[in-house]
Design a protein around this motif. Sequence first.
Motif, PDB file in Angstrom:
ATOM      1  N   SER A 180       1.086  -1.149  -0.010  1.00 33.82           N
ATOM      2  CA  SER A 180      -0.068   0.048  -0.104  1.00 33.82           C
ATOM      3  C   SER A 180       0.790   1.194  -0.316  1.00 33.82           C
ATOM      4  N   TYR A 181       0.043   2.413  -0.727  1.00 41.81           N
ATOM      5  CA  TYR A 181       1.422   3.613  -1.216  1.00 41.81           C
ATOM      6  C   TYR A 181      -0.097   4.427  -0.703  1.00 41.81           C
ATOM      7  N   ASN A 182       0.782   5.553   0.036  1.00 40.72           N
ATOM      8  CA  ASN A 182      -0.281   6.934   0.809  1.00 40.72           C
ATOM      9  C   ASN A 182       0.725   7.788   0.184  1.00 40.72           C
ATOM     10  N   ASN A 183       0.044   8.456  -0.579  1.00 38.97           N
ATOM     11  CA  ASN A 183       0.969  10.288  -1.168  1.00 38.97           C
ATOM     12  C   ASN A 183       2.447   9.747  -2.008  1.00 38.97           C
ATOM     13  N   LYS A 184       2.741   8.759  -2.167  1.00 37.90           N
ATOM     14  CA  LYS A 184       3.592   7.854  -2.978  1.00 37.90           C
ATOM     15  C   LYS A 184       4.506   7.077  -1.704  1.00 37.90           C
ATOM     16  N   GLU A 185       4.384   6.880  -0.817  1.00 37.75           N
ATOM     17  CA  GLU A 185       5.177   7.025   0.468  1.00 37.75           C
ATOM     18  C   GLU A 185       4.305   5.023   0.255  1.00 37.75           C
ATOM     19  N   LEU A 186       5.311   4.437   0.453  1.00 35.09           N
ATOM     20  CA  LEU A 186       5.285   2.895   0.494  1.00 35.09           C
ATOM     21  C   LEU A 186       5.002   2.891   2.555  1.00 35.09           C
ATOM     22  N   ILE A 187       3.534   2.381   3.055  1.00 42.14           N
ATOM     23  CA  ILE A 187       3.101   1.970   4.341  1.00 42.14           C
ATOM     24  C   ILE A 187       2.877   0.671   4.607  1.00 42.14           C
ATOM     25  N   ILE A 188       2.736  -0.179   3.361  1.00 46.47           N
ATOM     26  CA  ILE A 188       2.448  -1.200   3.857  1.00 46.47           C
ATOM     27  C   ILE A 188       3.709  -1.843   2.690  1.00 46.47           C
ATOM     28  N   ASN A 189       4.088  -3.216   3.916  1.00 46.01           N
ATOM     29  CA  ASN A 189       5.034  -4.084   2.610  1.00 46.01           C
ATOM     30  C   ASN A 189       4.764  -6.079   3.521  1.00 46.01           C
ATOM     31  N   GLU A 190       3.699  -6.214   2.438  1.00 49.58           N
ATOM     32  CA  GLU A 190       3.432  -7.862   3.571  1.00 49.58           C
ATOM     33  C   GLU A 190       4.607  -8.996   2.835  1.00 49.58           C
ATOM     34  N   THR A 191       4.385  -9.548   3.726  1.00 45.45           N
ATOM     35  CA  THR A 191       5.587 -10.668   3.165  1.00 45.45           C
ATOM     36  C   THR A 191       5.833 -11.565   1.698  1.00 45.45           C
ATOM     37  N   VAL A 192       6.656 -10.650   1.208  1.00 49.14           N
ATOM     38  CA  VAL A 192       6.090 -11.178  -0.480  1.00 49.14           C
ATOM     39  C   VAL A 192       7.146 -11.159  -1.139  1.00 49.14           C
ATOM     40  N   PRO A 193       7.983 -11.453  -1.671  1.00 48.31           N
ATOM     41  CA  PRO A 193       8.995 -11.656  -2.753  1.00 48.31           C
ATOM     42  C   PRO A 193       9.397 -11.004  -2.765  1.00 48.31           C
TER      43      PRO A 193
END
Lengths: 115, 113
Positions: free
Chosen positions: A48-61
């Motif tokens: 998830s990005y908010n105003n171009k900033e990454l705020i959610i980065n789940e366990t993804v390769p």
Amino acid sequence: DTAVSQTPKYLVTQMGNDKSIKCEQNLGHDTMYWYKQDSKKFLKIMFSYNNKELIINETVPNRFSPKSPDKAHLNLHINSLELGDSAVYFCASSQNPPGVLDTQYFGPGTRLTVL
Amino acid sequence: SQKIEQNSEALNIQEGKTATLTCNYTNYSPAYLQWYRQDPGRGPVFLLLIRENEKEKRKERLKVTFDTTLKQSLFHITASQPADSATYLCALDMHQAGTALIFGKGTTLSVSS
């Protein structure tokens, strides 16, 4: 006048290739998301990005790399595609960031098939 | 472990009847619960949202209940129509900064005429 659009709708590719999916929203929302819906139909958040900033980065390769050039766009690049990456990828947007009460607007999905 | 379950993968009913879909969760304490509709080949579409302190919410033929003691939400469609046939997803909203919605697998409703 599509609210959330994704391209391409279908993507068929060979294992090991690199591919990108693009998403655009014209709702003026500040937050965008990538979800993966696998064959068992579970819809799981990836980023998830908010105003171009990454705020959610789940366990993804780390073969998956999102990029948000501006608030209206969120792209997903996938390196070295594997069979298990086959799924439907949905982009979504909301006005508020995750955790703040809001509803999400989803795109039509991109069906990725890795052969 | 934390789980969210929609306990019917498929539900078949006759037109005009009330469809009742169930969403159960364990080891979560959502502040809100959202329901979405997903048609084949399309993205989910928001339908209704209910807060933890609300027992019931209605919108036209739709009704949602939320029982935080039972950890359950029920989604009702009254006077169902074939056009209501779709997959319905419940989603937990923990209302914590940086926490995404947690979706159930969905229940596929088929309404026959």
